[in-house]
Enzyme design. Structure first.
Site, PDB file in Angstrom:
ATOM      1  N   ARG A  87       0.833  -1.206   0.000  1.00 39.74           N
ATOM      2  CA  ARG A  87       0.000   0.000   0.000  1.00 39.74           C
ATOM      3  C   ARG A  87       0.868   1.256   0.000  1.00 39.74           C
ATOM      4  O   ARG A  87       0.548   2.241  -0.673  1.00 39.74           O
ATOM      5  CB  ARG A  87      -0.955  -0.008   1.202  1.00 39.74           C
ATOM      6  CG  ARG A  87      -2.019  -1.081   1.129  1.00 39.74           C
ATOM      7  CD  ARG A  87      -3.003  -0.991   2.283  1.00 39.74           C
ATOM      8  NE  ARG A  87      -3.858   0.171   2.163  1.00 39.74           N
ATOM      9  CZ  ARG A  87      -4.702   0.586   3.103  1.00 39.74           C
ATOM     10  NH1 ARG A  87      -4.775  -0.081   4.249  1.00 39.74           N
ATOM     11  NH2 ARG A  87      -5.463   1.641   2.919  1.00 39.74           N
ATOM     12  N   CYS A 123      -1.582   5.715   9.329  1.00 38.72           N
ATOM     13  CA  CYS A 123      -1.895   4.483   8.609  1.00 38.72           C
ATOM     14  C   CYS A 123      -2.988   4.818   7.602  1.00 38.72           C
ATOM     15  O   CYS A 123      -2.934   5.854   6.952  1.00 38.72           O
ATOM     16  CB  CYS A 123      -2.324   3.397   9.588  1.00 38.72           C
ATOM     17  SG  CYS A 123      -3.694   3.871  10.678  1.00 38.72           S
TER      18      CYS A 123
END
Length: 276
Positions: A179, A234
């Site tokens: 990611r 995050c």
């Protein structure tokens, strides 16, 4: 920094009058799963805090998928759980550490000192064949007077300054390497990461549901300086909390969480992202 307790410690102290246990089990893929699991079986005396209903606010255009909860609502939940400033709090999830970590961080945000995470979570409790129950406890309502600690909350302006190169503060992206690099993005609309960020996946600070020890955490962050600020993020301010905790365990003194995280960052059309 003392953050963790083990199942044996909890077994010895769970009946102490000043101890309150919080169950934070949750599944991002099935939001009802945590509550259902709690109703079926939980550590005796535990109350349930839901990630989306109690530990987060309503998602809007900006602020990310799990913004801060309305503080009045959160404090009402705390008071209904019979928690006051003298309460020793032990929090657990199944074993992920992230959902318990989010709750732990919120209690630090309101200035609570004696708050800990059950290392290994509910899985560790069951592994020791410890007693569970389905009874839902009720406690006398308290009055909780918070002392909000904004020093552990990173602002969007701070993140913009880092992304623009105006501030040289380490910004840790706690998501997976895939990611971070932009190779995959299952949730947010744009793959990549915030400019200037470095990637230290939160999962590398844990082993089978247990947080790594201080020496191992220090090794993970060995390229950073313990006495200088560091910010973690995050996808939505949940899985960054184990890295926040790991940094504190490693001796870092000035750690902040960007609660909105990447989901907030990409909600602004003008924000740049980087890929590898």
């Amino acid at each position: 920094m003392s953050v963790l307790v083990d199942a044996e410690w909890l077994k010895e102290h769970m009946d102490d009058g000043d101890v309150r246990i919080i169950d934070c089990r949750f599944s991002l893929g099935n939001p009802a799963e945590g509550r259902e699991g709690y109703n079926e079986s939980h550590i005796p005396g535990a109350v349930f805090f839901d990630l989306e209903k109690d530990l987060s606010g309503y998602a809007k255009k900006h602020g990310g998928r799990h913004p801060l909860p309305n503080m009045k609502n959160f404090l009402r939940k705390v008071e209904d759980a019979g928690i006051d400033k003298q309460t020793t709090i032990v929090i657990y999830d199944e074993k992920e550490g992230a959902f318990a970590g989010r709750c732990w961080w919120l209690f630090h945000y309101i200035g609570h000192e004696n708050v800990f995470i059950l290392n290994g979570g509910f899985a560790a409790w069951k592994k020791g064949s410890e007693k569970t129950e389905s009874f839902v406890p009720h406690y006398p309502t308290t009055n909780y007077h918070p002392n909000v600690n904004d020093g552990i909350l990173a602002t969007l302006d701070e993140i913009r300054e880092i992304a623009d190169g105006d501030r040289m503060i380490p910004l840790i992206d706690s998501r997976s390497r895939e990611r971070f690099s932009g190779q995959e993005e299952p949730i947010d609309r744009i793959p990549g990461h915030i400019p200037g960020a470095i990637n230290l996946p939160w999962t590398e600070g844990m082993n089978e549901g247990y947080f790594l020890g201080p020496d191992e955490q220090k090794e993970r962050f060995s390229k950073l300086k313990k006495d200088e600020p560091v910010i973690v993020y995050c996808g939505s301010g949940v899985t960054a909390t184990p890295n926040f905790i790991a940094l504190k365990v490693a001796g870092f003194t000035d750690v902040k969480l960007y609660v909105g995280s990447y989901s907030d960052w990409v909600s602004y059309e003008e924000h740049r992202v980087e890929k590898e």
